[in-house]
Design a protein around this motif. Structure first.
Motif, short mmCIF file in Angstrom:
data_model
loop_
_atom_site.label_atom_id
_atom_site.label_comp_id
_atom_site.label_asym_id
_atom_site.label_seq_id
_atom_site.Cartn_x
_atom_site.Cartn_y
_atom_site.Cartn_z
N SER A 1 6.14 -22.33 -14.26
CA SER A 1 5.67 -22.04 -15.61
C SER A 1 4.26 -21.47 -15.64
O SER A 1 3.75 -21.11 -16.72
CB SER A 1 5.72 -23.32 -16.46
N ASP A 2 3.60 -21.37 -14.47
CA ASP A 2 2.21 -20.92 -14.45
C ASP A 2 1.92 -20.20 -13.13
O ASP A 2 1.54 -20.81 -12.15
CB ASP A 2 1.27 -22.13 -14.62
N TRP A 3 2.09 -18.87 -13.14
CA TRP A 3 1.89 -18.08 -11.93
C TRP A 3 0.41 -17.74 -11.77
O TRP A 3 -0.26 -17.41 -12.75
CB TRP A 3 2.70 -16.80 -12.00
N LYS A 4 -0.07 -17.78 -10.54
CA LYS A 4 -1.47 -17.50 -10.26
C LYS A 4 -1.59 -16.12 -9.59
O LYS A 4 -1.08 -15.90 -8.50
CB LYS A 4 -2.06 -18.57 -9.33
N TYR A 5 -2.29 -15.23 -10.27
CA TYR A 5 -2.47 -13.85 -9.78
C TYR A 5 -3.42 -13.83 -8.59
O TYR A 5 -4.52 -14.38 -8.64
CB TYR A 5 -3.01 -12.98 -10.91
N GLN A 6 -2.99 -13.18 -7.49
CA GLN A 6 -3.79 -13.11 -6.27
C GLN A 6 -4.33 -11.71 -5.99
O GLN A 6 -5.03 -11.52 -5.00
CB GLN A 6 -2.96 -13.59 -5.08
N GLY A 7 -3.96 -10.75 -6.82
CA GLY A 7 -4.51 -9.41 -6.65
C GLY A 7 -3.50 -8.37 -6.24
O GLY A 7 -2.29 -8.63 -6.14
N ILE A 8 -4.00 -7.16 -6.03
CA ILE A 8 -3.15 -6.04 -5.59
C ILE A 8 -2.82 -6.27 -4.12
O ILE A 8 -3.71 -6.43 -3.28
CB ILE A 8 -3.89 -4.71 -5.79
N TRP A 9 -1.53 -6.27 -3.81
CA TRP A 9 -1.06 -6.67 -2.48
C TRP A 9 -0.83 -5.48 -1.56
O TRP A 9 -1.12 -5.51 -0.38
CB TRP A 9 0.22 -7.50 -2.64
N LEU A 10 -0.24 -4.42 -2.10
CA LEU A 10 0.10 -3.23 -1.32
C LEU A 10 0.12 -2.06 -2.28
O LEU A 10 0.50 -2.22 -3.45
CB LEU A 10 1.46 -3.39 -0.64
N THR A 11 -0.27 -0.88 -1.83
CA THR A 11 -0.21 0.30 -2.69
C THR A 11 0.40 1.47 -1.93
O THR A 11 0.53 1.45 -0.70
CB THR A 11 -1.61 0.73 -3.19
N SER A 12 0.73 2.52 -2.69
CA SER A 12 1.31 3.72 -2.07
C SER A 12 0.26 4.55 -1.35
O SER A 12 0.59 5.61 -0.81
CB SER A 12 2.03 4.56 -3.14
N GLU A 13 -0.98 4.08 -1.30
CA GLU A 13 -1.98 4.71 -0.44
C GLU A 13 -1.75 4.36 1.02
O GLU A 13 -2.23 5.07 1.91
CB GLU A 13 -3.38 4.27 -0.86
N ASN A 14 -1.06 3.26 1.28
CA ASN A 14 -0.71 2.93 2.66
C ASN A 14 0.04 4.11 3.27
O ASN A 14 0.98 4.63 2.66
CB ASN A 14 0.18 1.68 2.68
N PRO A 15 -0.35 4.58 4.44
CA PRO A 15 0.26 5.81 4.98
C PRO A 15 1.77 5.72 5.19
O PRO A 15 2.48 6.71 4.99
CB PRO A 15 -0.49 6.05 6.29
N VAL A 16 2.28 4.55 5.60
CA VAL A 16 3.73 4.42 5.77
C VAL A 16 4.40 4.45 4.40
O VAL A 16 5.42 5.12 4.21
CB VAL A 16 4.08 3.12 6.53
N ALA A 17 3.83 3.73 3.44
CA ALA A 17 4.41 3.70 2.10
C ALA A 17 4.33 5.07 1.43
O ALA A 17 5.25 5.47 0.71
CB ALA A 17 3.69 2.66 1.25
N ALA A 18 3.25 5.79 1.66
CA ALA A 18 3.10 7.12 1.04
C ALA A 18 4.21 8.05 1.46
O ALA A 18 4.69 8.88 0.67
CB ALA A 18 1.74 7.70 1.41
N GLY A 19 4.66 7.94 2.70
CA GLY A 19 5.71 8.83 3.19
C GLY A 19 7.10 8.42 2.78
O GLY A 19 7.98 9.27 2.58
N SER A 20 7.34 7.09 2.63
CA SER A 20 8.71 6.60 2.41
C SER A 20 8.99 6.20 0.97
O SER A 20 10.14 6.22 0.54
CB SER A 20 8.98 5.39 3.31
N THR A 21 7.94 5.81 0.21
CA THR A 21 8.17 5.28 -1.13
C THR A 21 7.20 5.88 -2.15
O THR A 21 6.49 5.15 -2.85
CB THR A 21 8.06 3.74 -1.12
#
Length: 469
Positions: A191-211
């Motif tokens: 009932s109470d989620w704790k935000y920990q921040g941005i975890w992964l972004t499409s700036e990651n070179p592997v993510a940029a190419g695949s997603t």
């Protein structure tokens, strides 16, 4: 005895009596209304439950609720009453959007994106269900709001996962920079989620190419079987699969970038204790233009995926349905067969769940060559072979009749390679051993028939699909 309005409806009966020849008989959905993203996929108390985005009132995307089907064996399906509905004045008044169902201390619990009637950003809304997941209590409780993070401009689609005995959640997001992102939460209390921040972004070179995307919608994260075994660096927990639906502005349900995935490892940061996902590869999760918003459920011994195949005006030269056609039919959207996921030689491999073989009815062809005529509900297994002198290696699935010829699927098949082709009225699924699937929609006209054209040397077995007795 359940009250009449809560009694389950057998999908076999719905399909058999449906007047539209394009309506599927082996992919459960309500007889009428719009459906899209599969949601809340779970295996609880001996049954598989699949919820989905649903507008029971028309074949258009509006006032989204959660529909619900369930099965004990992935073959015989029952439709249940609408599970979640937009609540007047509540945080989900504009719609009960995508989310998951999890077991929270023995209580089935849905966590989904809700949007207020006056707009604004989506919030994570919690609802509690009965043990059979048929009755739901919607109190409008919000477990997570829009993060107070100036970089985050959009957020949606919560997903829950467990790692090292702890429960976490993530949401897809878009950033002010134009990149897509994942947001991470710790969830000690549902009932109470704790935000920990941005975890992964499409700036990651592997993510940029695949997603590549502006928003990563419907994020998924599950551990999957890997034929490489458990070998890996110290602290490695095996192979993990992350999957996203790749949203671009102006998509309008066309989803040009489709669905992508990352294959990698999950480890624990020694300083924060939070999980760290490290991608090492990735790619497209389906090769068809009619596949989007899949959801994956991690079971004890396998990971199962369902995806959404939407109607459309005709993509890649295939004949489609106009909005007038869809309105007249009164229904829109199909969910795929359940698919098993694994990693083979570092790449994602997708296959139909073995239970689907129960739909094989009368055998239509064995070791067939040349052209195989298929009925409107069929499975074919094509095996490639070396042709004398080389030559064409393309397998084609066509709609032929009335002097017209429409190519629905075309793909090569190498010697010894297998393709499994399923036709369920207007839905086509093609599975290539050791690779990802291809999901397509096509609408036969009166007088047209399905034809499977095989290259020289290739052979096919074919069955009519039928419900097991």
């Amino acid at each position: 005895m359940p009250s009449p309005d809560l009694a389950a409806v057998h999908f076999d009966d719905v399909a058999a009596s449906h007047p539209d020849p394009a309506f599927p008989r082996f992919h459960p959905r309500p007889a009428q209304g719009w459906i899209n993203d599969p949601n809340g996929i779970s295996y609880i108390n001996g049954r598989y439950h699949v919820f989905f985005q649903y507008n029971p009132d028309s074949a258009r995307h509006h006032r989204i609720a959660w529909g619900h089907v369930s099965s004990a064996d992935l073959v015989r399906w029952e439709e249940h009453p609408v599970a979640l509905r937009p609540q007047p004045g509540g945080p989900d008044e504009y719609g009960c959007w995508t989310g998951v169902v999890t077991d929270d201390g023995g209580v089935p619990t849905a966590a989904y994106s809700g949007v207020r009637g006056d707009g604004g950003h989506s919030q994570v809304v919690i609802a509690r269900g009965s043990s059979d997941l048929v009755h739901w209590e919607q109190t409008g409780h919000v477990a997570a709001t829009m993060p107070a993070d100036g970089q985050v401009t959009a957020v949606r689609d919560p997903f829950i996962f467990r790692f090292n005995g702890k429960r976490y959640a993530m949401q897809g997001a878009g950033l002010a920079s134009g990149h897509a992102a994942l947001l991470l939460y710790t969830v000690e209390d549902m009932s109470d989620w704790k935000y920990q921040g941005i975890w992964l972004t499409s700036e990651n070179p592997v993510a940029a190419g695949s997603t590549p995307a502006e928003i990563w919608e419907c994020p998924q994260l599950v551990r999957v079987p890997d034929n490489a075994g458990s070998a890996g660096p110290a602290g490695d927990s095996g192979t993990w699969l992350m999957m996203f639906s790749l949203w671009l502005s102006g998509d309008a349900h066309e989803h040009a970038n489709g669905v992508g995935h990352l294959v990698g490892s999950l480890t624990e940061d020694p300083e924060t204790g939070l999980p760290v996902f490290t991608p090492r590869g990735g790619g497209k999760s389906d090769l068809g233009r009619d596949f989007y918003a899949p959801q994956v459920v991690a079971l004890e011994d396998r990971a199962l995926l369902w995806g959404w195949a939407n109607e459309g005006p005709g993509r890649d030269g295939r004949r489609g349905r106009s909005q007038d056609d869809i309105d007249a039919a009164g229904w829109a959207g199909v969910l795929t067969f359940p698919r098993e996921l694994s990693v083979v030689d570092g790449a994602l491999a997708v296959s139909p769940a073995p239970e689907i073989e129960a739909y094989r009815g009368a055998m239509l062809a064995s070791a067939a060559e040349g052209t195989v005529v298929l009925p409107p509900f069929a499975e074919a297994v094509v095996t490639g072979a070396a042709a004398a002198g080389g030559g064409d290696t393309a397998v084609e699935l066509l709609l032929v009749g009335g002097g017209t010829r429409q190519t629905v699927f075309s793909g090569t098949v190498d010697p010894g390679e297998e393709l499994r082709v399923f036709v369920d009225a207007s839905l086509v699924e093609v599975y290539r051993a050791g690779s990802v699937a291809t999901t397509l929609r096509a609408y036969p006209s009166a007088g047209e028939e399905w034809q499977l054209h095989l290259p020289a040397g290739a052979t096919a077995e074919a069955w009519e699909l039928s419900q097991p007795s």
